[in-house]
Write an enzyme that holds these catalytic residues in place. Structure first.
Site, PDB file in Angstrom:
ATOM      1  N   HIS A 171       0.848  -1.208   0.000  1.00  0.00           N
ATOM      2  CA  HIS A 171       0.000   0.000   0.000  1.00  0.00           C
ATOM      3  C   HIS A 171       0.882   1.256   0.000  1.00  0.00           C
ATOM      4  CE1 HIS A 171      -3.776  -2.038   0.457  1.00  0.00           C
ATOM      5  NE2 HIS A 171      -3.531  -2.504   1.671  1.00  0.00           N
ATOM      6  N   GLU A 175      -7.107  -3.556  -2.464  1.00  0.00           N
ATOM      7  CA  GLU A 175      -6.223  -4.544  -1.846  1.00  0.00           C
ATOM      8  C   GLU A 175      -5.379  -5.299  -2.868  1.00  0.00           C
ATOM      9  OE1 GLU A 175      -5.683  -4.723   1.296  1.00  0.00           O
ATOM     10  OE2 GLU A 175      -7.264  -3.311   1.822  1.00  0.00           O
ATOM     11  N   TYR A 196     -11.728  -7.880   0.037  1.00  0.00           N
ATOM     12  CA  TYR A 196     -10.476  -8.614   0.234  1.00  0.00           C
ATOM     13  C   TYR A 196     -10.427  -9.841  -0.673  1.00  0.00           C
ATOM     14  CZ  TYR A 196      -9.077  -5.839   4.235  1.00  0.00           C
ATOM     15  OH  TYR A 196      -8.669  -4.813   5.029  1.00  0.00           O
TER      16      TYR A 196
END
Ligand SMILES: [Zn+2]
Length: 774
Positions: free
Chosen positions: A564, A589, A699
């Site tokens: 990230h 993600e 996710y």
């Protein structure tokens, strides 16, 4: 399709390229850096087209371009579907170049961490006044005076300075070692969140943007400015600014309540200081270094807190079931009363707001902005996956039940023939240790924090063409924190900085996360502002006898969160709104999940490990076992993710769903393991109040893309292949949110994404594919 080649007065090459509608919009732009568009839609095909192709005409635009440099790699015979990809590969906004070299760069770090509680209060007030002044100016101008500069640019500019200043004021609540500063920062966050709501509901500003859209010629705006304009209008409608004033007032008051409730929900969890005292015997099975790291009570018992570095190792390793039961129960009872009440209110208010905006459910309202688009699509995805994983979950449950039976016999404990919530991690860990024979306690001796950090930073630098430099003596918020500057290796230009804050301490944010602090985007004067982000985690601390030794899953978390950080730093968007990780929530993600794959591959693993005492490498045998163990517990682990995603969906699609009951029902139905009576897991589920409402499925959803990207490119061309790394940086990280995720993926993969690699990684069969070799 490329039909005509000739040198022109522009020293370019004329070419016809077919661009599908899903391609990045700037490729169709007249001022794209690689080419100039001559005209849109050639009147007739330059040569007769086969019948089959004619059916695709609706979805293809045929452009004639003057290319600014010859297309060396451009094959005149290449298929039309590929030709735009070739064009895109020459475009710096798509691929090839990774830096916005045309814009002067400002390497200033505008952040500061020396504010007192009182200064935070004063500056919050000032920031609100200054920002409101800009909105007032935009909102009060006469319609005939509305221009790009006076509206869009003014709003974009204030967004840049506001974002930086806001982070200076509200980030300390998560990391400051001083409680009074954390409290002042939380208060600031509340005031600023309320102000955010006020500004997002400015109908006067919205009306001027709508006016601008009607007035401005579409082609006169740069593609990203056009996207910004469209996004502001979309957000305005999503706030009901096109609805009657009375409805707007209702929405505004709900939004304000919601933001305060979310802050309190997570603050309660962070500030939770519950601990349970145990004797050494009651903590049987836990390693010495863990026991030595625990504080003691006055009567010499050991204090176990409910923070991750205590909770997870205990649930995995403690062989006393009663201790695990107590800790699991306490963990899922954290903030039960207060957060249960907050959650109830949150869910009801969200449903009410969505209904005022004309959506059937809150999930549908949220998902409109995501790749999934509707709650039905999410339900189908989760149900199909649950169905596929069910047999695998059943097999795994049978295995852990056998392990439990054997352990009960060995330790002389009564065997009740059931798996409880507090047994799950313990026996899942045993599966890793017995079936895959990975000794996690031995393994972690090869992952001292310093070696992992050095290896991890090295891999990222090489792969993404960057260099990191530790800034000695930098001003930070705690002595554990380090600051690094990041340069583009090829040009030597500074592109950003990142902070690493890796160890737990009281009152600190309790999970692992990346916080964007200074967006990488253009400033008011047109210069590029460098991006700054912080990675905050809670890894195992050093003890008097040993350095910080990381569990393998901590190494994985480290890679994930750092992914990230790279997304924040490598993006080169023009607008703060599209900087870094401001992409679709069910894609956000994917880039970091993809980078998790490196902790499951031999070469990178060897680079980030070394025995903390002997300095030796991880033995080959242990390494092989570790890599094989990736398949351990896949069924149960993913079914649990489905349970969480479905609880989240249930709360945001049904009225009156009882969170604890719904969770218990899904645990039983999908996982086959009951929730512990009296607990309330949803009251501890920070995501529900942390911007993931109705989006926890993201996710799993984004894993589809992460696995596809990894297997299609890196696994094929080499996990440490620099060329693929640079393609990844330029096509996936560079655009930030300035392109649709689907277009970026298409560019990187060379085709539309597919689910195969994802399903195979879960140990499922896919027709026509071999299972993964690991
Ligand atoms: Zn993440």
């Amino acid at each position: 399709m490329s039909t005509a080649w000739c040198q022109t007065a522009f020293h370019g090459v004329v070419s016809v390229v077919e661009v599908p509608r899903g391609a990045p919009t700037h490729l169709r732009d007249n001022r794209a850096p690689t080419h100039r568009r001559l005209r849109l839609r050639t009147a007739a095909p330059l040569r007769p087209r086969p019948r089959a192709r004619r059916t695709r005409r609706r979805t293809l635009l045929r452009f004639v371009f003057i290319l600014r440099r010859p297309l060396g790699r451009f094959d005149p015979e290449c298929r039309p579907a590929q030709s735009w990809l070739v064009l895109a590969s020459l475009c710096p906004a798509c691929a090839g170049d990774v830096l916005d070299t045309a814009t002067p760069c400002s390497v200033v770090n505008y952040l500061r961490w020396d504010l007192s509680a009182q200064q935070i209060e004063v500056l919050t007030k000032e920031l609100i006044e200054q920002t409101k002044h800009v909105y007032d100016k935009v909102g009060s101008q006469k319609f005939e005076d509305v221009s790009y500069e006076s509206t869009l640019k003014a709003l974009a500019d204030v967004e840049v300075s506001y974002t930086v200043q806001r982070n200076i004021l509200d980030f300390p609540q998560h990391v400051s070692p001083a409680k009074d500063i954390r409290s002042a920062s939380t208060e600031a966050d509340k005031k600023l969140s309320e102000f955010d709501v006020e500004m997002s509901m400015r109908q006067d500003v919205y009306q001027r943007i709508v006016w601008l859209q009607e007035k401005v010629e579409k082609d006169s705006l740069r593609p990203e400015a056009q996207r910004y304009l469209e996004r502001l209008i979309k957000l305005g409608r999503r706030n009901g600014l096109h609805l009657p004033k009375e409805t707007q007032e209702k929405i505004k008051s709900i939004k304000k309540k919601l933001s305060l409730l979310c802050i309190d929900f997570n603050k309660n969890l962070n500030e939770d200081t519950t601990f349970l005292p145990f004797t050494r015997e009651e903590l049987g099975g836990l390693p010495e270094d863990f026991l030595n790291s625990l504080e003691k009570t006055v009567d010499d018992k050991l204090k176990v807190t409910l923070k991750y570095p205590h909770y997870f190792p205990l649930l995995k390793k403690c062989h006393v079931p009663e201790t695990r039961r107590k800790v699991e129960e306490a963990f899922n009872c954290r903030c039960k009363e207060e957060n249960c009440a907050i959650l109830k209110e949150l869910v009801a208010l969200r449903a009410q707001k969505s209904s005022l905006l004309g959506f059937r459910t809150h999930a549908d309202y949220v998902l409109e902005m995501n790749m999934a688009k509707t709650s039905q699509a999410v339900a189908t995805f989760l149900d199909e996956l649950a169905q596929k994983l069910k047999p695998l979950g059943e097999q795994e449950r049978a295995v852990i039940l056998e392990l439990k039976k054997a352990e009960c016999a060995r330790r002389g404990l009564a065997f009740d023939g059931r798996i409880h919530a507090w047994d799950m991690r313990y026996y899942m860990n045993q599966v890793e240790e017995t079936r895959f024979r990975v000794d996690q306690n031995l393994l972690k001796e090869y992952f001292p924090m310093q070696v992992v950090t050095r290896g991890l930073l090295g891999i990222y630098q090489e792969l993404l063409g960057l260099t990191f430099h530790l800034e000695e003596g930098a001003t930070v918020w705690h002595e554990d924190v380090r600051l690094y500057s990041v340069r583009d290796a090829a040009s030597g230009e500074v592109i950003g900085k990142f902070y690493l804050d890796l160890y737990p301490r009281e009152g600190k944010y309790g999970h692992a996360a990346c916080f964007g602090l200074q967006p990488g985007c253009l400033r008011q004067d047109g210069s590029r502002q460098i991006a700054i982000a912080a990675m905050v985690a809670n890894f195992t601390k050093p003890t008097p006898d040993a350095p910080s030794l990381l569990q393998h899953d901590e190494v994985e978390t480290y890679f994930h969160e750092f992914g990230h950080v790279m997304h924040q730093l490598c993006s080169q968007a023009e607008f703060a709104m599209f900087s870094g990780t401001h992409v679709e929530r069910d894609f956000v993600e994917a880039p970091s999940q993809m980078l998790e794959n490196w902790v499951w591959e031999k070469e990178p693993l060897l680079r980030m490990s070394q025995h903390y005492r002997t300095g030796s490498a991880v033995p080959q045998e242990l390494l092989d076992k570790l890599i094989k163990s990736r398949q351990a517990n896949t069924g149960l682990f993913n079914l649990r993710q489905i349970v969480l995603a479905k609880v989240d969906q249930a709360l945001h699609t049904q009225t009156d769903a009882d969170p604890a009951k719904e969770y218990a029902r899904l645990c039983q139905e999908i996982l086959g393991v009951p929730a512990t009576p009296g607990t309330n897991m949803p009251a501890t589920f920070g995501h529900l109040a942390g911007g993931y409402d109705a989006q926890y499925y993201g996710y799993l959803w984004s894993e589809v893309y992460s696995m596809d990207m990894f297997h299609t490119r890196f696994k094929q061309e080499g996990v440490l292949n620099r060329k693929v790394g640079m393609d990844y940086r330029s096509t996936i990280l560079r655009p930030g949110g300035s392109e649709d995720a689907s277009a970026m993926l298409k560019l990187f993969l060379g085709r539309d994404p597919r689910q195969d690699a994802f399903l195979l990684s879960k140990g499922l069969q896919v027709e026509g594919s071999e299972p993964p070799s690991c």
